[in-house]
Design a protein around this motif. Structure first.
Motif, PDB file in Angstrom:
ATOM      1  N   GLY A  16       0.787  -1.241   0.000  1.00 49.45           N
ATOM      2  CA  GLY A  16       0.000   0.000   0.000  1.00 49.45           C
ATOM      3  C   GLY A  16       0.808   1.274   0.000  1.00 49.45           C
ATOM      4  N   HIS A  17       2.126   1.175  -0.072  1.00 47.35           N
ATOM      5  CA  HIS A  17       2.956   2.377  -0.132  1.00 47.35           C
ATOM      6  C   HIS A  17       3.140   2.815  -1.586  1.00 47.35           C
ATOM      7  N   ALA A  18       3.712   3.990  -1.764  1.00 51.90           N
ATOM      8  CA  ALA A  18       3.914   4.543  -3.106  1.00 51.90           C
ATOM      9  C   ALA A  18       5.400   4.606  -3.413  1.00 51.90           C
ATOM     10  N   LEU A  19       5.762   4.186  -4.616  1.00 47.37           N
ATOM     11  CA  LEU A  19       7.155   4.209  -5.058  1.00 47.37           C
ATOM     12  C   LEU A  19       7.353   5.437  -5.945  1.00 47.37           C
ATOM     13  N   ILE A  20       8.312   6.267  -5.580  1.00 41.65           N
ATOM     14  CA  ILE A  20       8.618   7.485  -6.331  1.00 41.65           C
ATOM     15  C   ILE A  20       9.944   7.279  -7.051  1.00 41.65           C
ATOM     16  N   ALA A  21       9.920   7.305  -8.369  1.00 44.57           N
ATOM     17  CA  ALA A  21      11.142   7.155  -9.177  1.00 44.57           C
ATOM     18  C   ALA A  21      11.394   8.461  -9.913  1.00 44.57           C
ATOM     19  N   GLY A  75      12.402   6.437  -3.817  1.00 44.71           N
ATOM     20  CA  GLY A  75      12.042   6.542  -2.409  1.00 44.71           C
ATOM     21  C   GLY A  75      10.696   5.914  -2.186  1.00 44.71           C
ATOM     22  N   MET A  76      10.469   5.343  -0.992  1.00 50.13           N
ATOM     23  CA  MET A  76       9.205   4.715  -0.659  1.00 50.13           C
ATOM     24  C   MET A  76       8.490   5.579   0.361  1.00 50.13           C
ATOM     25  N   LEU A  77       7.302   6.073   0.016  1.00 49.31           N
ATOM     26  CA  LEU A  77       6.544   6.935   0.896  1.00 49.31           C
ATOM     27  C   LEU A  77       5.601   6.105   1.744  1.00 49.31           C
ATOM     28  N   GLY A  78       5.337   6.606   2.940  1.00 49.29           N
ATOM     29  CA  GLY A  78       4.529   5.844   3.881  1.00 49.29           C
ATOM     30  C   GLY A  78       3.094   6.272   3.968  1.00 49.29           C
ATOM     31  N   SER A  79       2.604   7.169   3.126  1.00 40.49           N
ATOM     32  CA  SER A  79       1.204   7.578   3.202  1.00 40.49           C
ATOM     33  C   SER A  79       0.319   6.448   2.727  1.00 40.49           C
ATOM     34  N   GLY A  80      -0.863   6.313   3.294  1.00 43.18           N
ATOM     35  CA  GLY A  80      -1.770   5.223   2.988  1.00 43.18           C
ATOM     36  C   GLY A  80      -2.447   5.430   1.662  1.00 43.18           C
ATOM     37  N   LEU A  81      -1.920   4.859   0.567  1.00 45.45           N
ATOM     38  CA  LEU A  81      -2.528   4.973  -0.740  1.00 45.45           C
ATOM     39  C   LEU A  81      -3.125   3.629  -1.115  1.00 45.45           C
ATOM     40  N   ALA A  86       2.635   1.576  -8.247  1.00 43.93           N
ATOM     41  CA  ALA A  86       2.449   2.912  -8.811  1.00 43.93           C
ATOM     42  C   ALA A  86       3.777   3.622  -8.811  1.00 43.93           C
ATOM     43  N   ILE A  87       4.135   4.225  -9.931  1.00 38.99           N
ATOM     44  CA  ILE A  87       5.325   5.061 -10.038  1.00 38.99           C
ATOM     45  C   ILE A  87       4.846   6.435 -10.453  1.00 38.99           C
ATOM     46  N   ARG A  88       4.994   7.433  -9.611  1.00 39.74           N
ATOM     47  CA  ARG A  88       4.446   8.768  -9.843  1.00 39.74           C
ATOM     48  C   ARG A  88       5.555   9.797  -9.751  1.00 39.74           C
ATOM     49  N   ASP A  89       5.432  10.849 -10.500  1.00 36.57           N
ATOM     50  CA  ASP A  89       6.358  11.958 -10.346  1.00 36.57           C
ATOM     51  C   ASP A  89       5.902  12.823  -9.186  1.00 36.57           C
ATOM     52  N   HIS A  90       6.707  13.834  -8.848  1.00 34.63           N
ATOM     53  CA  HIS A  90       6.435  14.645  -7.662  1.00 34.63           C
ATOM     54  C   HIS A  90       5.138  15.433  -7.787  1.00 34.63           C
TER      55      HIS A  90
END
Length: 242
Positions: A16-21, A75-81, A86-90
Motif C-alpha cells: 500500500g505504499h507509493a514508489l517514487i522514481a 524513495g518509498m513513501l509511507g502515506s496510505g494509498l 504505482a510510479i508517480r512523479d512529484h
C-alpha cells in the motif's frame, strides 16, 4: 537496480505504499534525495526487517525494473494509498495527497465533486482623453474715421473804400491790439473693448449599460455503474448543494 532492492520496493508497493522514481542528471541527485527525505520516506532496511519478522522473503515479491540510462533516485513513501504498484512523479503525488486526506479510516474511497462558480467583477480602463487648450492670436484690422483739422492763415491785402481814407477817429487807427487764433485738429484715438462672443463647455456624462459575459465553468460529473443488479447507470450528483 539490484534485484534485492527491486523486490523490496515491489513488496512496499504491494503493502500500500507509493514508489517514487525520479530520472535526473548526476548533478541533481543530492537535491532530489533531499526532497524525498523531507517527504515521509520510509526506512527500507527497517521495513524489510519488520517484514521478515512476519515471514516475508525476497522470493515472495515481484521484481520492479526502473531501467533508463539517467541516474535514478527512488524513495518509498509511507502515506496510505491504494494497494497496487504505482510510479508517480512529484507533481502527481501532490494531487494524490489531496485524495488521501479525504479518505476515511475504514478504507472508503472518496471522489471530490467540484464545481466552478463564475464571478464577474469590474475595472476601469482608459478609452482616451479630450484635451481643450485656449491660446491668444492676433489679426490686423482697419477702420476709417473722418478727422477735422483747422489752419490759421495770415494774409496782407490793400485797403479799399472808406478804409483807405482813414477813420473819423484817428486814434483808433494807432491803438495797439493783439489778435490770437488757435489752430485745432482732430486725431484718431484707439481703444479696445473685450466681449465674450462664445463659450466652450466641457462636461463628462456617464451612462449605464448591461453587458453579458460568457465563459465556461467546470463541474465534476460522477458516473456510477452497478453490476450487482440490473446495471443501473446514473450521471450527475445527488446532492445539488455540494
Amino acid at each position: 537496480m539490484p534485484h534485492d532492492d527491486a523486490r523490496a520496493y515491489a513488496e512496499g508497493v504491494r503493502r500500500g505504499h507509493a514508489l517514487i522514481a525520479v530520472r535526473c542528471n548526476d548533478d541533481e541527485v543530492d537535491r532530489v534525495v533531499d526532497i524525498l527525505d523531507d517527504d515521509d520516506v520510509l526506512d527500507l532496511d527497517e521495513r524489510q526487517d519488520a517484514w521478515r519478522s512476519e515471514g516475508w522473503s525476497h522470493q515472495d515479491s515481484g521484481v520492479a525494473d526502473l531501467g533508463g540510462t539517467a541516474t535514478t533516485s527512488a524513495g518509498m513513501l509511507g502515506s496510505g494509498l491504494t494497494e497496487g504498484s504505482a510510479i508517480r512523479d512529484h507533481e502527481s503525488l501532490q494531487d494524490d495527497r489531496l485524495y488521501a486526506q479525504s479518505r476515511s479510516s475504514d478504507g472508503d474511497e472518496v471522489i471530490p465533486v467540484a464545481e466552478e462558480e463564475l464571478h464577474v467583477g469590474k475595472r476601469e480602463v482608459s478609452h482616451g482623453r479630450v484635451r481643450i487648450r485656449s491660446h491668444v492670436t492676433e489679426r490686423p484690422v482697419e477702420e476709417q474715421v473722418s478727422l477735422r483739422e483747422e489752419r490759421v492763415s495770415v494774409e496782407r491785402r490793400p485797403a479799399e473804400g472808406t478804409l483807405r481814407a482813414g477813420s473819423v477817429n484817428d486814434g483808433d487807427l494807432f491803438r495797439e491790439r493783439t489778435i490770437e487764433m488757435e489752430e485745432r485738429a482732430e486725431e484718431a484715438v484707439v481703444s479696445k473693448e473685450a466681449r465674450v462672443v462664445e463659450e466652450v463647455v466641457v462636461r463628462k456624462d456617464a451612462d449605464q449599460r448591461t453587458q453579458t459575459v460568457s465563459d465556461t465553468v467546470r463541474k465534476t460529473e460522477v458516473e456510477v455503474d452497478d453490476d450487482r443488479s440490473a446495471g443501473i447507470s446514473r450521471t450527475g450528483t445527488t446532492d445539488k448543494s455540494r
